[in-house]
Design an enzyme around this catalytic site. Sequence first.
Site, PDB file in Angstrom:
ATOM      1  N   HIS A 102       0.781  -1.230   0.000  1.00  0.00           N
ATOM      2  CA  HIS A 102       0.000   0.000   0.000  1.00  0.00           C
ATOM      3  C   HIS A 102       0.810   1.275   0.000  1.00  0.00           C
ATOM      4  O   HIS A 102       0.248   2.366  -0.021  1.00  0.00           O
ATOM      5  CB  HIS A 102      -0.935   0.039   1.218  1.00  0.00           C
ATOM      6  CG  HIS A 102      -2.141  -0.822   1.059  1.00  0.00           C
ATOM      7  ND1 HIS A 102      -3.307  -0.356   0.488  1.00  0.00           N
ATOM      8  CD2 HIS A 102      -2.348  -2.106   1.358  1.00  0.00           C
ATOM      9  CE1 HIS A 102      -4.192  -1.339   0.468  1.00  0.00           C
ATOM     10  NE2 HIS A 102      -3.632  -2.412   0.993  1.00  0.00           N
TER      11      HIS A 102
ATOM     12  N   LYS B  86      -9.270  13.794   4.048  1.00  0.00           N
ATOM     13  CA  LYS B  86      -8.374  12.640   4.087  1.00  0.00           C
ATOM     14  C   LYS B  86      -7.535  12.754   5.351  1.00  0.00           C
ATOM     15  O   LYS B  86      -7.551  13.793   6.013  1.00  0.00           O
ATOM     16  CB  LYS B  86      -7.468  12.613   2.852  1.00  0.00           C
ATOM     17  CG  LYS B  86      -6.810  13.973   2.543  1.00  0.00           C
ATOM     18  CD  LYS B  86      -6.016  13.964   1.236  1.00  0.00           C
ATOM     19  CE  LYS B  86      -6.847  13.946  -0.006  1.00  0.00           C
ATOM     20  NZ  LYS B  86      -6.844  12.683  -0.693  1.00  0.00           N
ATOM     21  N   ARG B  87      -6.808  11.713   5.717  1.00  0.00           N
ATOM     22  CA  ARG B  87      -5.929  11.814   6.875  1.00  0.00           C
ATOM     23  C   ARG B  87      -4.959  12.968   6.698  1.00  0.00           C
ATOM     24  O   ARG B  87      -4.585  13.308   5.569  1.00  0.00           O
ATOM     25  CB  ARG B  87      -5.166  10.497   7.076  1.00  0.00           C
ATOM     26  CG  ARG B  87      -5.997   9.424   7.727  1.00  0.00           C
ATOM     27  CD  ARG B  87      -6.500   9.823   9.089  1.00  0.00           C
ATOM     28  NE  ARG B  87      -5.423   9.787  10.054  1.00  0.00           N
ATOM     29  CZ  ARG B  87      -5.263   8.827  10.954  1.00  0.00           C
ATOM     30  NH1 ARG B  87      -6.125   7.828  11.030  1.00  0.00           N
ATOM     31  NH2 ARG B  87      -4.252   8.855  11.795  1.00  0.00           N
TER      32      ARG B  87
ATOM     33  N   LYS C  96       0.273  14.465   1.822  1.00  0.00           N
ATOM     34  CA  LYS C  96      -1.016  14.801   1.219  1.00  0.00           C
ATOM     35  C   LYS C  96      -1.177  16.309   1.019  1.00  0.00           C
ATOM     36  O   LYS C  96      -2.091  16.770   0.339  1.00  0.00           O
ATOM     37  CB  LYS C  96      -2.162  14.239   2.072  1.00  0.00           C
ATOM     38  CG  LYS C  96      -2.249  12.701   2.034  1.00  0.00           C
ATOM     39  CD  LYS C  96      -3.357  12.179   2.941  1.00  0.00           C
ATOM     40  CE  LYS C  96      -3.451  10.665   3.008  1.00  0.00           C
ATOM     41  NZ  LYS C  96      -4.158  10.070   1.853  1.00  0.00           N
TER      42      LYS C  96
ATOM     43  N   THR D 153      -8.491   6.751  -2.704  1.00  0.00           N
ATOM     44  CA  THR D 153      -9.830   6.288  -3.067  1.00  0.00           C
ATOM     45  C   THR D 153     -10.842   7.411  -2.850  1.00  0.00           C
ATOM     46  O   THR D 153     -11.923   7.392  -3.443  1.00  0.00           O
ATOM     47  CB  THR D 153     -10.255   5.065  -2.227  1.00  0.00           C
ATOM     48  OG1 THR D 153     -10.027   5.350  -0.843  1.00  0.00           O
ATOM     49  CG2 THR D 153      -9.502   3.820  -2.643  1.00  0.00           C
TER      50      THR D 153
ATOM     51  N   LYS E 200     -14.353   8.468  -4.955  1.00  0.00           N
ATOM     52  CA  LYS E 200     -15.675   8.722  -4.372  1.00  0.00           C
ATOM     53  C   LYS E 200     -16.227  10.063  -4.856  1.00  0.00           C
ATOM     54  O   LYS E 200     -17.408  10.187  -5.195  1.00  0.00           O
ATOM     55  CB  LYS E 200     -15.592   8.746  -2.836  1.00  0.00           C
ATOM     56  CG  LYS E 200     -15.176   7.437  -2.193  1.00  0.00           C
ATOM     57  CD  LYS E 200     -14.875   7.665  -0.701  1.00  0.00           C
ATOM     58  CE  LYS E 200     -14.100   6.499  -0.118  1.00  0.00           C
ATOM     59  NZ  LYS E 200     -13.466   6.855   1.181  1.00  0.00           N
TER      60      LYS E 200
HETATM   61  C1  LIG Z   1     -12.211   7.014   1.498  1.00  0.00           C
HETATM   62  C2  LIG Z   1     -11.777   7.368   2.863  1.00  0.00           C
HETATM   63  C3  LIG Z   1     -10.426   7.621   3.139  1.00  0.00           C
HETATM   64  C4  LIG Z   1      -9.366   7.607   2.066  1.00  0.00           C
HETATM   65  O1  LIG Z   1      -9.252   8.888   1.510  1.00  0.00           O
HETATM   66  P1  LIG Z   1      -8.012   9.304   0.599  1.00  0.00           P
HETATM   67  O2  LIG Z   1      -8.391  10.646   0.088  1.00  0.00           O
HETATM   68  O3  LIG Z   1      -7.910   8.298  -0.496  1.00  0.00           O
HETATM   69  O4  LIG Z   1      -6.816   9.325   1.469  1.00  0.00           O
HETATM   70  C5  LIG Z   1     -10.065   7.958   4.432  1.00  0.00           C
HETATM   71  N1  LIG Z   1     -10.977   8.029   5.414  1.00  0.00           N
HETATM   72  C6  LIG Z   1     -12.290   7.813   5.193  1.00  0.00           C
HETATM   73  C7  LIG Z   1     -13.246   7.928   6.322  1.00  0.00           C
HETATM   74  C8  LIG Z   1     -12.727   7.461   3.916  1.00  0.00           C
HETATM   75  O5  LIG Z   1     -14.036   7.225   3.711  1.00  0.00           O
END
Ligand SMILES: *Cc1c(COP(=O)(O)O)cnc(C)c1O
Length: 800
Positions: free
Chosen positions: A349, A537-538, A543, A645, A649
């Site tokens: 990952h 995101k985190r 990032k 991901t 979304k």
């Molecule tokens: C989809 C999702 C992530 C991943 O987000 P990235 O932008 O790909 O880092 C992290 N936390 C939650 C709660 C998510 O639904």
Amino acid sequence: MIEKIKQKIRMEIGKDIKAALNREVYDALTSILNEEINIHWEKTNKKYKEIESKQVYYVSMEFLIGRLLENNLLNCGLLDITNEALIKLGFNPEVIYSMERDPGLGNGGLGRLAACFLDSLASLQYPGHGYGIRYRYGLFEQRFVHGNQIELPDYWLNDGYAWEVRKAEEAVCIHFNGIVHMFKKNDGNLEFKYENTDKVMAIPYDIPIVGYQNNVINTLRLWSAEPLLHEKNDSSNEVNHYHDLGHQHSIEQISGFLYPDDSNYEGKLLRLQQQYFLVSASIQHIILNFKRNHSLSLFHLSEKVVIQINDTHPSLAIPELMRILMDDEGFGWEKAWDITSRVIAYTNHTTLSEALETWPKEMIRQLLPRIYMIIDEINERFCKNIWYNHHHLREHIPKMAIIADDRIHMARLAIVGSFSVNGVARIHTEILKNKEMKYFNVMFPERFNNKTNGITHRRWLLKVNPELSHLITDIIGPEWIRRPKQLISLLKYTKDHSFLEKFDHVKQKNKQSLANLIHERTGIIVDHQSIFDVQIKRLHEYKRQLLNVFRIINVYNEIKNNPNLDMIPRTFIFGAKAAPSYHLAKEVIKLINKVATMVNYDPDIRGKIKVIFLENYNVSLAEKIIPAADISEQISTASKEASGTGNMKMMMNGALTVGTLDGANIEIKDVVGDQNIFIFGLSAEEVIHFYQNSGYNSIDIYHTDDRVRRILDQLHGGEFGTHEIEFKDIYYNILSNNDPYFVLKDFEPFIEIHELVEQAYRDRWTWLQMSVTNIAHSGKFSSDRTIQEYASEIWKIKQV
Ligand SMILES: *Cc1c(COP(=O)(O)O)cnc(C)c1O
């Protein structure tokens, strides 16, 4: 449904429905649904047994499944009638569904991926199950106090959890510590016995994974650590009793809490215990199941079982399976190795060095003496193999050895012991093959393959955006729900103004709902006609939330300079948790909050921009933000984000991506075309080149770009802080530490791309057309596609 709910409430709590509390209605609904699910659950299990199909087990330290009631109603085909029933009975469905705790059994993308995969496996009728840990405390709940993140414990089991079934009769025993005795048997083979081990029971709690309207119910099995039964109540005197309580507590700690680190390695003993606990319980159970379901010898294990390990966290599965095959089942090394390395497949990952797991070998030797012996032997044989059979790799043995510098390198163990190694987006897999793991790729080229991540369109479109889903179904029919690639039919309507009008109307409604939520939670009123510019995101340096903040400060400075600046109002929306020990990430949180306060209450700004940082980003919050996003910020330093991901979304809900050429952004660009995405910044090659050859000096940019200098001076001069040194760590990381993630380097391109974004937004039809084009191409990023690829190319399993 109305009658069922009424009756349930009457029978279970002796109340009339009119007097029922929201929570009681929630309980009644889950109970009704569970009766339905249990019937099909048993049938599914029976079916799998009957046809003796090959099973896939997805082993992961994290499953971020989100709330289940609405999702399960949807997948059972009961959502519409339940919503109607609730409304008729005088309840708000949304409020009822929000009674459920959102189990935070994962940190972010990795855990959410595991959950999407389970949904796709069941929906596509694949025999596939998850194995994880039932942490008593999930990921912390985040609050802001004076702009700082504070962490509250997430005791999510407080009111019980309606979807789990405890299976005490299926418990297995896990051994830690102790000593290993070696005997020579009469036939000359070795035999191993363990003595004085500490024993821990692993109790499974099963959660049903409901397929989409197909009567398939797979299983997510979460293990909970408990003391051995006879050890629990064996206290004859008080001293012993307290000793036992301490003992019991230390055992229960193993499934006590989720480590709150995302893409970061934590070398704590308890974490190692968790990993082995998960792996040993799962492998024992997989073998037990194999024996129950088949009359084959374990030599044929790989014909009936495949184990996918989610990152290296469960890579002790390799020595654990070897141990069981040799010590319990009597196989010799060669055969055991043959079986093991045909059963296990590994997903990588990340290539971030700070995330790569290595354990001190002494720690493993102490805690898991027999496992250590096996890893040592795997390593010996592997290194010998290179030495004798791969002469050209001899000089690279130190970089390939599983045990090196007194540490055990888990990724190397995982590659050596697996038949498949996959990355999670095309660019990520290429970096693995050509850079991070290049010598392994020379040795085992057939193992490496790509499986670009995906998301379940059932949760992330059908459930979170019902109005858009209806609109899509109205215009192209319902086929896309079962075959998401059909969304491509939307391309025919990208110039149909009446359709675009309706699409815009849905987006506006979603934005209004989010604006309401923002008002409820923060008291701030945002203009729902402004551009909703979202980064969720985190919080991680790579990032680059910081790049986004610098842009906001820049816009702020511009408006202060020119209060009549002609611009479309923007609402910047953030959601992000930082690992509690990640100092710089927490500084960025504080900075975003500071900038928010400054911007939101400055009368000179006159509402042109607002900055909203919502607390406690999790799946439930993501579900509310994503349908309302206009812009999806995916701005990682190129080469650092394996896939992402969140990008998928938001694309699926019609947001346009502003992004670097990183992770799956590249593949999004490939399908939507350059004109339907906003790409900027350094490429991965350029970033890697800078790391290897230097040639980048952040100070040069500080001296040449007035806007950048102004922002950094504001940071340093206390303009955002209560005192001068408030944000000094960010300041020095950029200027003295040479800006390791190229925030300044990408600043100007980022500003420029946003000028193009604004231009595009001014042309309403063009924007809507781009937006619908993104949705049309998002079918490729359904996890159904990803799972089909895993199933046919790695797992070799069939739909039943
Ligand atoms: C989809 C999702 C992530 C991943 O987000 P990235 O932008 O790909 O880092 C992290 N936390 C939650 C709660 C998510 O639904």
